[in-house]
Design a protein around this motif. Structure first.
Motif, PDB file in Angstrom:
ATOM      1  N   ALA A  71       3.704   7.656   3.468  1.00  0.00           N
ATOM      2  CA  ALA A  71       2.618   7.412   2.521  1.00  0.00           C
ATOM      3  C   ALA A  71       1.587   8.524   2.532  1.00  0.00           C
ATOM      4  CB  ALA A  71       1.942   6.083   2.830  1.00  0.00           C
ATOM      5  N   VAL A 101      -4.542   4.065   4.885  1.00  0.00           N
ATOM      6  CA  VAL A 101      -3.774   4.563   3.737  1.00  0.00           C
ATOM      7  C   VAL A 101      -4.473   4.238   2.427  1.00  0.00           C
ATOM      8  CG1 VAL A 101      -1.605   4.275   2.471  1.00  0.00           C
ATOM      9  CG2 VAL A 101      -1.578   4.466   4.958  1.00  0.00           C
ATOM     10  N   ARG A 102      -5.017   3.063   2.319  1.00  0.00           N
ATOM     11  CA  ARG A 102      -5.548   2.606   1.041  1.00  0.00           C
ATOM     12  C   ARG A 102      -6.988   3.029   0.798  1.00  0.00           C
ATOM     13  NH1 ARG A 102      -4.318  -3.687   0.588  1.00  0.00           N
ATOM     14  NH2 ARG A 102      -5.223  -3.307  -1.472  1.00  0.00           N
ATOM     15  N   VAL A 161       2.748   9.169  -6.175  1.00  0.00           N
ATOM     16  CA  VAL A 161       3.265  10.516  -5.921  1.00  0.00           C
ATOM     17  C   VAL A 161       4.473  10.797  -6.801  1.00  0.00           C
ATOM     18  CG1 VAL A 161       4.353  11.993  -4.188  1.00  0.00           C
ATOM     19  CG2 VAL A 161       2.361  10.597  -3.567  1.00  0.00           C
ATOM     20  N   ILE A 177       1.235   4.102  -3.031  1.00  0.00           N
ATOM     21  CA  ILE A 177       1.033   5.535  -2.808  1.00  0.00           C
ATOM     22  C   ILE A 177       2.266   6.324  -3.256  1.00  0.00           C
ATOM     23  CG2 ILE A 177       0.710   7.287  -1.039  1.00  0.00           C
ATOM     24  CD1 ILE A 177      -1.811   5.865  -1.265  1.00  0.00           C
ATOM     25  N   GLN A 178       3.441   5.876  -2.808  1.00  0.00           N
ATOM     26  CA  GLN A 178       4.669   6.593  -3.140  1.00  0.00           C
ATOM     27  C   GLN A 178       4.951   6.565  -4.642  1.00  0.00           C
ATOM     28  OE1 GLN A 178       6.351   8.444  -1.271  1.00  0.00           O
ATOM     29  NE2 GLN A 178       5.746   7.894   0.803  1.00  0.00           N
ATOM     30  N   GLY A 217       0.816  -1.206   0.000  1.00  0.00           N
ATOM     31  CA  GLY A 217       0.000   0.000   0.000  1.00  0.00           C
ATOM     32  C   GLY A 217       0.850   1.257   0.000  1.00  0.00           C
TER      33      GLY A 217
END
Length: 394
Positions: A272, A307-308, A201, A197-198, A193
């Motif tokens: 994240a 986060v997800r 980005v 995210i990273q 996850g």
């Protein structure tokens, strides 16, 4: 032929020899003496009964029949008294028969029972007279039925024990598979996850903000290395089935994570894009390894879901060290039920795994949307009673 088999067959040969000496050496002894003597001599067949039960039954039938029909005193007077006790020798046959019914295949058992009953009835019918005929036939049938019943009960008990052991093994395998699945899920889901995210980005800012892109790639690299290390530890632990190999130090394992590693988990979650506030209450103290690992994995999975799925930039983790239980709570102000289902995602097993971890420790876990918005995961894990040592006053 192994030594034990040789000794077993030697015992059978000695049994026949003893019966022959008993019958031929004491021809004028009473039938009871012959019957009891041949019954005692049957103890020499123990080795054969354990290894070759069917030949042992054949020898027992031969020896018992010889004890009945062999004595020359059969031509003397008082035949009824002479043969009434000699039929005791067939008790050895019934004992061997019971062992066969308990241990051999059903087809072999049926053949053994049929042959044994036939031989006994023929001998009893040929050498018993008058009222003794009926009595000896009834006693012979009852003895055979009793031995077969005991054998059947023993067989059923053994088969039941085997079935229970098989069920225990299957349950242990299933439990271990679930444990491995939970551990791999909790270990990988959080890291993947964060990596996703990273990566998103980095791809968005790689041209306009190279510094942030490099930071995202650094976080991806660090998270990937940590995940690979954890997977390697898990795979090595699974391969080290031999305790000696595990103790040899060929592949040392790092300790399992626990609540002491929460700050590292918080830092990874912050990378994240989700800032985590950690609150602690109660007296912090070392916890049992299973509780410590389960609490960490519950927090990890809950943060992964934030986060997800939550779509928020912050959440709160609360750890309560009570006297009787450890409480763990993770709350956020995100999308709530729209962002996470009963399983933590549309097709995941996150909340199921958390519930299983809590249940294995006789604890309780609840997960669901908050009334004011967001999502809440709360677990209560019972703690063992502290060991107190009484000190005598002097």
């Amino acid at each position: 032929m192994t030594r034990t088999k040789v000794m077993a067959w030697a015992g059978g040969a000695v049994y026949l020899l003893m019966v022959g000496l008993l019958v031929g050496g004491a021809p004028r002894a009473s039938g009871t003496v012959h019957g009891v003597g041949s019954l005692l001599a049957a103890s020499l067949l123990v080795g054969m009964v354990r290894r070759t039960p069917l030949p042992a039954l054949a020898m027992a039938l031969l020896g018992s029949t010889a004890a009945v029909v062999g004595p020359p005193s059969s031509a003397h007077e008082n035949l009824a008294a002479s043969y009434q006790g000699e039929f005791l020798s067939y008790l050895a046959v019934d004992l061997v028969l019971g062992f066969i019914v308990a241990t051999c295949a059903r087809r072999a058992s049926l053949v053994a029972v049929a042959v044994s009953v036939t031989v006994q009835l023929l001998v009893i019918g040929g050498f018993a007279h008058g009222d003794n005929l009926t009595v000896n036939v009834v006693i012979g049938l009852l003895a055979t039925a009793a031995s077969c019943t005991v054998g059947l009960l023993s067989r059923e008990r053994r088969e039941h024990a085997v079935a229970l052991r098989s069920q225990e093994v299957a349950e242990a395998v299933t439990a271990e598979r679930l444990r491995i699945a939970r551990e791999l899920h909790d270990m990988v889901a959080h890291s993947i996850g964060i990596i996703a995210i990273q990566a998103g980005v980095g791809s968005r800012v790689i041209r306009t903000q190279p510094a942030e892109a490099r930071e995202a790639l650094r976080a991806i690299e660090a998270t990937s290395r940590e995940t690979l290390s954890g997977l390697r530890r898990t795979l090595v632990a699974l391969r080290q089935a031999d305790p000696a190999a595990a103790a040899s130090g060929q592949a040392p394992l790092a300790p399992s994570p626990g609540l002491a590693d929460i700050e590292r988990l918080v830092a990874a979650t912050a990378d994240a894009g989700v800032r985590v506030e950690v609150r602690r209450s109660g007296e912090q103290r070392p916890l049992p390894a299973d509780i410590d690992l389960s609490a960490y994995r519950i927090v990890q999975e809950a943060l992964t879901n934030v986060v997800r799925h939550a779509g928020t930039g912050r959440c709160r983790v609360t750890l309560g060290y009570g006297d009787e239980e450890l409480s763990v709570e993770v709350v956020d102000d995100g999308r709530g039920a729209r962002g996470a289902t009963e399983n933590g995602s549309a097709h995941g097993f996150g909340i199921i795994g958390m519930r299983e971890r809590a249940g294995l420790l006789h604890g309780h876990l609840s997960a669901g949307p908050r009334p004011g918005g967001g999502f809440r995961v709360a677990a209560r894990l019972p703690l063992p009673e502290p060991v107190t040592v009484a000190v005598e006053a002097r």
